[in-house]
Design a protein around this motif. Structure first.
Motif, PDB file in Angstrom:
ATOM      1  N   GLN A 252       8.378  10.662  12.591  1.00  0.00           N
ATOM      2  CA  GLN A 252       9.317  11.047  13.637  1.00  0.00           C
ATOM      3  C   GLN A 252       9.307  12.554  13.861  1.00  0.00           C
ATOM      4  OE1 GLN A 252      11.453   8.997  15.514  1.00  0.00           O
ATOM      5  NE2 GLN A 252      11.866  10.878  16.657  1.00  0.00           N
ATOM      6  N   PHE A 253       9.095  12.967  15.137  1.00  0.00           N
ATOM      7  CA  PHE A 253       9.212  14.366  15.554  1.00  0.00           C
ATOM      8  C   PHE A 253      10.521  14.510  16.319  1.00  0.00           C
ATOM      9  CE2 PHE A 253       4.763  13.497  15.091  1.00  0.00           C
ATOM     10  CZ  PHE A 253       4.171  14.670  14.630  1.00  0.00           C
ATOM     11  N   ASP A 254      11.457  15.259  15.804  1.00  0.00           N
ATOM     12  CA  ASP A 254      12.722  15.460  16.518  1.00  0.00           C
ATOM     13  C   ASP A 254      12.552  16.435  17.672  1.00  0.00           C
ATOM     14  OD1 ASP A 254      14.098  13.714  14.884  1.00  0.00           O
ATOM     15  OD2 ASP A 254      14.570  15.265  13.422  1.00  0.00           O
ATOM     16  N   MET A 255      11.671  17.437  17.507  1.00  0.00           N
ATOM     17  CA  MET A 255      11.429  18.414  18.571  1.00  0.00           C
ATOM     18  C   MET A 255       9.984  18.888  18.452  1.00  0.00           C
ATOM     19  SD  MET A 255      13.505  21.894  19.567  1.00  0.00           S
ATOM     20  CE  MET A 255      14.982  20.967  19.977  1.00  0.00           C
ATOM     21  N   VAL A 256       9.155  18.444  19.372  1.00  0.00           N
ATOM     22  CA  VAL A 256       7.723  18.743  19.314  1.00  0.00           C
ATOM     23  C   VAL A 256       7.480  20.199  19.687  1.00  0.00           C
ATOM     24  CG1 VAL A 256       5.483  18.186  20.335  1.00  0.00           C
ATOM     25  CG2 VAL A 256       7.111  16.354  19.791  1.00  0.00           C
ATOM     26  N   THR A 257       6.589  20.837  18.943  1.00  0.00           N
ATOM     27  CA  THR A 257       6.137  22.189  19.273  1.00  0.00           C
ATOM     28  C   THR A 257       4.711  22.119  19.810  1.00  0.00           C
ATOM     29  OG1 THR A 257       5.226  22.622  17.072  1.00  0.00           O
ATOM     30  CG2 THR A 257       7.569  23.111  17.410  1.00  0.00           C
ATOM     31  N   LEU A 258       4.267  23.222  20.359  1.00  0.00           N
ATOM     32  CA  LEU A 258       2.925  23.266  20.921  1.00  0.00           C
ATOM     33  C   LEU A 258       1.876  22.992  19.861  1.00  0.00           C
ATOM     34  CD1 LEU A 258       1.430  23.822  23.578  1.00  0.00           C
ATOM     35  CD2 LEU A 258       1.266  26.239  22.887  1.00  0.00           C
ATOM     36  N   GLU A 259       2.137  23.439  18.629  1.00  0.00           N
ATOM     37  CA  GLU A 259       1.164  23.253  17.545  1.00  0.00           C
ATOM     38  C   GLU A 259       1.102  21.808  17.064  1.00  0.00           C
ATOM     39  OE1 GLU A 259       3.531  25.556  17.573  1.00  0.00           O
ATOM     40  OE2 GLU A 259       2.279  27.307  18.054  1.00  0.00           O
ATOM     41  N   ASP A 260       2.086  20.974  17.439  1.00  0.00           N
ATOM     42  CA  ASP A 260       2.103  19.581  16.958  1.00  0.00           C
ATOM     43  C   ASP A 260       1.107  18.693  17.688  1.00  0.00           C
ATOM     44  OD1 ASP A 260       4.088  19.978  15.043  1.00  0.00           O
ATOM     45  OD2 ASP A 260       5.690  19.699  16.512  1.00  0.00           O
ATOM     46  N   PHE A 261       0.672  19.097  18.870  1.00  0.00           N
ATOM     47  CA  PHE A 261      -0.257  18.250  19.609  1.00  0.00           C
ATOM     48  C   PHE A 261      -1.581  18.158  18.861  1.00  0.00           C
ATOM     49  CE2 PHE A 261       2.410  19.745  23.258  1.00  0.00           C
ATOM     50  CZ  PHE A 261       2.954  18.503  23.559  1.00  0.00           C
ATOM     51  N   GLY A 262      -2.138  16.949  18.866  1.00  0.00           N
ATOM     52  CA  GLY A 262      -3.412  16.753  18.191  1.00  0.00           C
ATOM     53  C   GLY A 262      -3.576  15.329  17.688  1.00  0.00           C
ATOM     54  N   VAL A 263      -4.505  15.177  16.728  1.00  0.00           N
ATOM     55  CA  VAL A 263      -4.861  13.859  16.198  1.00  0.00           C
ATOM     56  C   VAL A 263      -4.211  13.672  14.839  1.00  0.00           C
ATOM     57  CG1 VAL A 263      -6.754  12.354  15.491  1.00  0.00           C
ATOM     58  CG2 VAL A 263      -7.043  13.899  17.443  1.00  0.00           C
ATOM     59  N   TYR A 264      -3.582  12.483  14.642  1.00  0.00           N
ATOM     60  CA  TYR A 264      -2.927  12.147  13.372  1.00  0.00           C
ATOM     61  C   TYR A 264      -3.549  10.861  12.820  1.00  0.00           C
ATOM     62  CZ  TYR A 264       0.595  15.667  14.413  1.00  0.00           C
ATOM     63  OH  TYR A 264       1.221  16.854  14.677  1.00  0.00           O
TER      64      TYR A 264
ATOM     65  N   ALA B 217       0.830  -1.205   0.000  1.00  0.00           N
ATOM     66  CA  ALA B 217       0.000   0.000   0.000  1.00  0.00           C
ATOM     67  C   ALA B 217       0.867   1.258   0.000  1.00  0.00           C
ATOM     68  CB  ALA B 217      -0.914  -0.003   1.224  1.00  0.00           C
ATOM     69  N   LYS B 218       0.256   2.338  -0.459  1.00  0.00           N
ATOM     70  CA  LYS B 218       0.857   3.661  -0.336  1.00  0.00           C
ATOM     71  C   LYS B 218       0.343   4.267   0.969  1.00  0.00           C
ATOM     72  CE  LYS B 218       1.283   8.164  -2.590  1.00  0.00           C
ATOM     73  NZ  LYS B 218       0.878   9.009  -3.745  1.00  0.00           N
ATOM     74  N   VAL B 219       1.264   4.718   1.828  1.00  0.00           N
ATOM     75  CA  VAL B 219       0.903   5.210   3.153  1.00  0.00           C
ATOM     76  C   VAL B 219       1.147   6.710   3.224  1.00  0.00           C
ATOM     77  CG1 VAL B 219       1.392   5.044   5.614  1.00  0.00           C
ATOM     78  CG2 VAL B 219       1.395   2.982   4.204  1.00  0.00           C
ATOM     79  N   ASN B 220       0.144   7.427   3.711  1.00  0.00           N
ATOM     80  CA  ASN B 220       0.239   8.868   3.912  1.00  0.00           C
ATOM     81  C   ASN B 220      -0.191   9.212   5.334  1.00  0.00           C
ATOM     82  OD1 ASN B 220       1.037   9.829   1.225  1.00  0.00           O
ATOM     83  ND2 ASN B 220      -0.983   9.110   0.578  1.00  0.00           N
ATOM     84  N   TRP B 221       0.401  10.268   5.870  1.00  0.00           N
ATOM     85  CA  TRP B 221       0.054  10.756   7.198  1.00  0.00           C
ATOM     86  C   TRP B 221      -0.702  12.077   7.071  1.00  0.00           C
ATOM     87  CZ3 TRP B 221       0.867   8.200  11.744  1.00  0.00           C
ATOM     88  CH2 TRP B 221       1.741   7.093  11.717  1.00  0.00           C
ATOM     89  N   TYR B 222      -1.764  12.203   7.884  1.00  0.00           N
ATOM     90  CA  TYR B 222      -2.572  13.429   7.888  1.00  0.00           C
ATOM     91  C   TYR B 222      -2.714  13.911   9.325  1.00  0.00           C
ATOM     92  CZ  TYR B 222      -3.820  11.988   3.154  1.00  0.00           C
ATOM     93  OH  TYR B 222      -3.782  11.608   1.844  1.00  0.00           O
ATOM     94  N   ARG B 223      -2.864  15.244   9.452  1.00  0.00           N
ATOM     95  CA  ARG B 223      -3.037  15.869  10.757  1.00  0.00           C
ATOM     96  C   ARG B 223      -4.429  16.475  10.826  1.00  0.00           C
ATOM     97  NH1 ARG B 223      -1.937  21.015  13.039  1.00  0.00           N
ATOM     98  NH2 ARG B 223      -1.327  20.886  15.246  1.00  0.00           N
ATOM     99  N   LYS B 224      -5.112  16.257  11.947  1.00  0.00           N
ATOM    100  CA  LYS B 224      -6.463  16.780  12.146  1.00  0.00           C
ATOM    101  C   LYS B 224      -7.393  16.390  10.999  1.00  0.00           C
ATOM    102  CE  LYS B 224      -4.979  20.687  14.985  1.00  0.00           C
ATOM    103  NZ  LYS B 224      -4.943  22.168  15.158  1.00  0.00           N
ATOM    104  N   GLY B 225      -7.316  15.112  10.610  1.00  0.00           N
ATOM    105  CA  GLY B 225      -8.259  14.579   9.628  1.00  0.00           C
ATOM    106  C   GLY B 225      -7.745  14.556   8.223  1.00  0.00           C
ATOM    107  N   ASP B 226      -7.572  15.735   7.583  1.00  0.00           N
ATOM    108  CA  ASP B 226      -7.239  15.731   6.160  1.00  0.00           C
ATOM    109  C   ASP B 226      -6.116  16.681   5.788  1.00  0.00           C
ATOM    110  OD1 ASP B 226      -8.570  18.031   6.695  1.00  0.00           O
ATOM    111  OD2 ASP B 226     -10.081  17.841   5.119  1.00  0.00           O
ATOM    112  N   ILE B 227      -5.370  17.177   6.769  1.00  0.00           N
ATOM    113  CA  ILE B 227      -4.262  18.080   6.467  1.00  0.00           C
ATOM    114  C   ILE B 227      -2.989  17.248   6.327  1.00  0.00           C
ATOM    115  CG2 ILE B 227      -2.910  20.041   7.270  1.00  0.00           C
ATOM    116  CD1 ILE B 227      -5.306  20.893   8.942  1.00  0.00           C
ATOM    117  N   PRO B 228      -2.376  17.207   5.134  1.00  0.00           N
ATOM    118  CA  PRO B 228      -1.154  16.407   4.975  1.00  0.00           C
ATOM    119  C   PRO B 228      -0.040  16.912   5.883  1.00  0.00           C
ATOM    120  CG  PRO B 228      -2.058  17.030   2.843  1.00  0.00           C
ATOM    121  CD  PRO B 228      -2.797  17.835   3.866  1.00  0.00           C
TER     122      PRO B 228
END
Length: 491
Positions: free
Chosen positions: A319-331, A289-300
């Motif tokens: 992989q997140f090397d350094m998480v920011t406040l905006e990175d928290f959420g649903v993937y 399969a082709k695998v893609n990651w999305y943030r908050k539902g449909d944001i690539p």
């Protein structure tokens, strides 16, 4: 007269030429598959001593099964051979003739160019046996009637096996049936066994044994897979064996096509600002399969900032090397092939992990108990919420209280609380949750502790009191009475 001349010539000349051999065979009638000692050649016995005893072949007929490349000796033990002659044939083909002239044995190889043949006395030796050497081997004596001994040679040809129709890869849709077959060769005909080696990614995802035997019963050189499922994917090995020193194998890869199946490594990944984090999912699919990651539902997910990886187990990671406040959420991990698509959700959060308890379940006091715990939180803990109650009380009657949180230079926070006014010898259940700026931790397993019984405490105190001897007790009693008398006298 012609036969006599031929025999005389054989005693003084070098090995026959090919033409001489053919002439000799024609004279004896062997070229047509006839015995040189048949009734048509009765005159041949004029030279034999009529009083000589008749020869006897004492070796039994045998059936030989020889591996290709090995050696074999065909015995032909003869008693009273005397002046009789002996020949060896392979089917209708003359191999060797043993003549006697003037008391001397004369050997003549009749098969030109085959150095593998030799005589060992009257036995015939054949080295480096090949498949075409199989058949009947006859030892024949020129008695009247002729004495013969027939041996049978079967040559075991090492097995070979190939995928049927040269299909080393077989593809089928999930739910369909398919037949896997291989074609064995060899003599005797080889028997067939099957084994299955699963794909590495399938072993990891289904937790199955890599080299297990098939559960479906194989049928000869054909293996029928009905209602094919993803777990049937793998390399099917067809092994041919006919008793030869070596076996042969053919590998057929079965690819069962099915839509992707996605499962996450962890449904929630807890981290903190400026810390690293890894989101991971496992994808089973055929074709890949082709695998893609999305943030908050449909944001690539921004491919320039994050590293996406895939290993041999088809584990896809973000992989997140350094998480920011905006990175928290649903993937969302989304997988697609032409059979369909599937996805799974992972939460990236900074809230605390569940609390872990470190106190002993058995307290050492009657009415108090101290509970100790720690919690992993990448942000300072603001408050701890404690709920507790007697084991006999329903949960809605538990006491709820809040205690101040803790801060730490590391992500691990420790704290404690002492419960007062407890019942002696009672069991209590307690739950503790931690809250930081990103939310509240999940409730861990309920922790149970017990207070000490009153009689246990009294017994402990009694056991701690000093023990007096009888003399010490009499002295103590005398002093007590003296004190009473003196108090009465001065009152």
């Amino acid at each position: 007269m012609m036969l006599v001349m031929l025999i005389v010539a054989s005693t003084c000349c070098a090995p026959f030429t090919y033409g001489q051999i053919m002439d000799f065979g024609n004279v004896l009638g062997v070229a047509q598959g006839k015995s040189p000692w048949s009734s048509e050649n009765d005159y041949y016995y004029d030279t034999l001593n009529p009083e000589h005893a008749q020869p006897v072949i004492t070796s039994p007929a045998q059936q030989f099964l020889i591996n290709e490349g090995d050696n074999v000796v065909f015995p032909c033990v003869v008693t009273n051979l005397g002046e009789y002659n002996l020949i060896w044939r392979h089917g209708d083909k003359l191999l060797w003739i043993l003549l006697e002239k003037n008391g001397e044995r004369l050997e003549q190889e009749m098969t030109m160019g085959d150095s593998r043949l030799s005589l060992e006395g009257t036995a015939l030796s054949l080295r480096d046996v090949q498949g075409e050497d199989a058949g009947s081997y006859t030892c024949e004596i020129s008695s009247k009637p002729p004495r013969t001994l027939n041996h049978t040679l079967d040559v075991r040809v090492p097995p070979a096996v190939f995928p049927a129709n040269n299909r080393s890869v077989v593809t089928v849709k999930m739910g369909s049936s398919v037949t896997i077959a291989c074609l064995p060769y060899g003599k005797p005909r080889p028997s067939i066994t099957w084994s299955l080696k699963r794909c590495e990614w399938l072993i990891a995802s289904l937790h199955v044994s890599q080299g297990r035997k098939l559960t479906r019963a194989p049928s000869g050189n054909r293996l029928v897979v009905t209602n094919a499922q993803p777990e049937d994917n793998g390399m099917y090995t067809c092994t041919a064996d006919n008793g030869a020193p070596t076996t042969a194998k053919a590998v057929i890869t079965l690819q069962v096509m099915f839509p992707p199946k996605v499962r996450v490594e962890e449904e929630e990944v807890i981290t903190g600002v400026s810390y690293s984090a890894t989101l991971a999912c496992f994808v089973e699919a055929e074709p890949m399969a082709k695998v893609n990651w999305y943030r908050k539902g449909d944001i690539p997910v921004d491919p320039l900032r994050l590293v996406k990886k895939m290993d041999v187990r088809r584990r896809y990671s973000l992989q997140f090397d350094m998480v920011t406040l905006e990175d928290f959420g649903v993937y969302t991990c989304n997988a697609t092939n032409y059979m369909g698509n599937s996805s799974a959700v992972i939460h990236l959060t900074g809230r605390p992990k569940p609390v872990r308890y470190f106190s002993s379940p058995q307290g050492d006091e009657n009415t108090t108990y101290t509970l100790v715990w720690d919690v992993e939180s990448y942000a300072p803990v603001l408050t701890y919420t404690i709920s507790y109650g007697n084991e006999s009380d329903p949960e809605d009657q538990w006491v709820n209280l809040m205690v101040p949180g803790t801060s730490s230079s590391s992500s691990l926070h420790s704290s404690s609380h002492t419960f007062d006014n407890l019942q002696p010898g009672a069991t209590y259940n307690v739950q503790v949750t931690a809250t930081n700026e990103f939310g509240e931790s999940d409730v861990n397993e309920t922790f149970a502790f017990s207070t000490l019984r009153e009689e246990s405490s009294a017994s402990a105190q009694d056991s701690a009191a000093p023990t007096l001897t009888p003399a010490e007790r009499r002295t103590q009693m005398g002093a007590f009475l003296t004190a009473i008398i003196l108090s009465c006298f001065f009152s």
